[in-house]
Design a protein around this motif. Structure first.
Motif, PDB file in Angstrom:
ATOM      1  N   GLU A 115      77.548  31.034 -34.682  1.00 13.14           N
ATOM      2  CA  GLU A 115      76.427  31.924 -34.404  1.00 13.14           C
ATOM      3  C   GLU A 115      75.781  32.408 -35.702  1.00 13.14           C
ATOM      4  O   GLU A 115      74.561  32.418 -35.840  1.00 13.14           O
ATOM      5  N   HIS A 145      74.214  27.289 -29.464  1.00 14.23           N
ATOM      6  CA  HIS A 145      73.606  28.199 -30.438  1.00 14.23           C
ATOM      7  C   HIS A 145      72.412  27.556 -31.140  1.00 14.23           C
ATOM      8  O   HIS A 145      71.431  28.247 -31.465  1.00 14.23           O
ATOM      9  N   LYS A 148      69.532  27.906 -28.815  1.00  9.77           N
ATOM     10  CA  LYS A 148      69.138  29.321 -28.793  1.00  9.77           C
ATOM     11  C   LYS A 148      68.200  29.657 -29.950  1.00  9.77           C
ATOM     12  O   LYS A 148      67.256  30.449 -29.799  1.00  9.77           O
TER      13      LYS A 148
END
Length: 260
Positions: A115, A145, A148
């Protein structure tokens, strides 16, 4: 298209619309210094590179040959940190507007935190990552991630990859597919074999993603050959060797600019 992955996709599409293969240049971050590495990326873009791969130097680079291993060692002995890679991405993207990818082995990302790594790379303006040693079946956390944060996930395929495996890899990837021209590590070669063309053909049968060929593309003739059948030509060791062989940093940057 989302994030700077969209810039990568647009740049590759632009090259295709001009009926040419994109030039993808690989340069190790922190080599010969962090500042010198930033200038090398700027020189590569000024010299005609469409896309840049910034390598995150690693102490055990299983895919890299002696030229890039030597450059990585110089960068690591200079104290290179992941923060320096993020700085390299940020400053070169802001200066050139080019899509900048990071090519890294999985261990540094895993230790840093997925992350954290993806968030910082996106914030720096990065377009995505090439992850040569991350198995697709173990990539779910990374891809979650990356998606995202609007980052491309570029996987590497090899001549040994079976058609079913190619389909699995290309279905999970984004941005483009990195096709290794041969089995082995990075470095200069006497020729780029027919197996590279066959791999591109088989890969294209599984995906609409652009297919870019690297590993062993070390001369202008190699690049011309690859440009005849691939969507992009990836050159790394040849540029790095010019910089290693140069008498000083300024001369190395000038040579890289001339030879792109």
């Amino acid at each position: 298209m989302s994030g700077n992955r969209g810039l990568l996709e647009s740049r590759l599409a632009e090259a295709a619309s001009e009926n040419r293969a994109a030039l993808v240049a690989y340069l190790p971050g922190g080599f010969p210094t962090v500042d010198g590495g930033i200038e090398a990326v700027k020189a590569a873009v000024a010299g005609g590179a469409d896309v840049i791969e910034v390598g995150l130097p690693h102490s055990d680079p299983v895919l890299d040959g002696p030229v890039i291993q030597t450059a990585d060692d110089i960068a690591l002995r200079g104290g290179l940190k992941i923060a320096d890679i993020m700085r390299t991405v940020r400053e070169t993207h802001e200066a050139t507007g080019a899509p900048i990818l990071v090519m890294t082995y999985w261990n540094p990302v895993d230790r840093y935190g997925v992350e954290r790594f993806t968030a910082e790379l996106a914030e720096a303006g990065g377009a995505g990552c090439i992850l040569p040693d991350l198995p697709v079946q173990e990539s779910g956390l990374w891809r979650e991630h990356a998606e995202k944060h609007g980052l491309a996930t570029v996987f590497v395929v090899a001549p040994s990859s079976k058609d079913a495996r190619l389909a699995t890899i290309t279905a999970a990837g984004s941005g483009f597919v990195y096709a290794s021209s041969l089995m082995g590590v990075t470095g200069t070669r006497e020729s780029v074999g027919e197996q590279a063309q066959d791999l591109v053909r088989r890969t294209r049968a599984t995906t609409d993603l652009p297919v870019c060929v690297g590993i062993g593309v070390s001369t202008a003739e190699h690049a011309r050959q690859v440009a005849g059948f691939a969507d992009g030509v990836i050159v790394g060791s040849a540029f790095v060797k010019l910089m290693l062989d140069a008498p000083d940093e300024a001369a190395g940057l000038a040579l890289s600019l001339i030879h792109i």
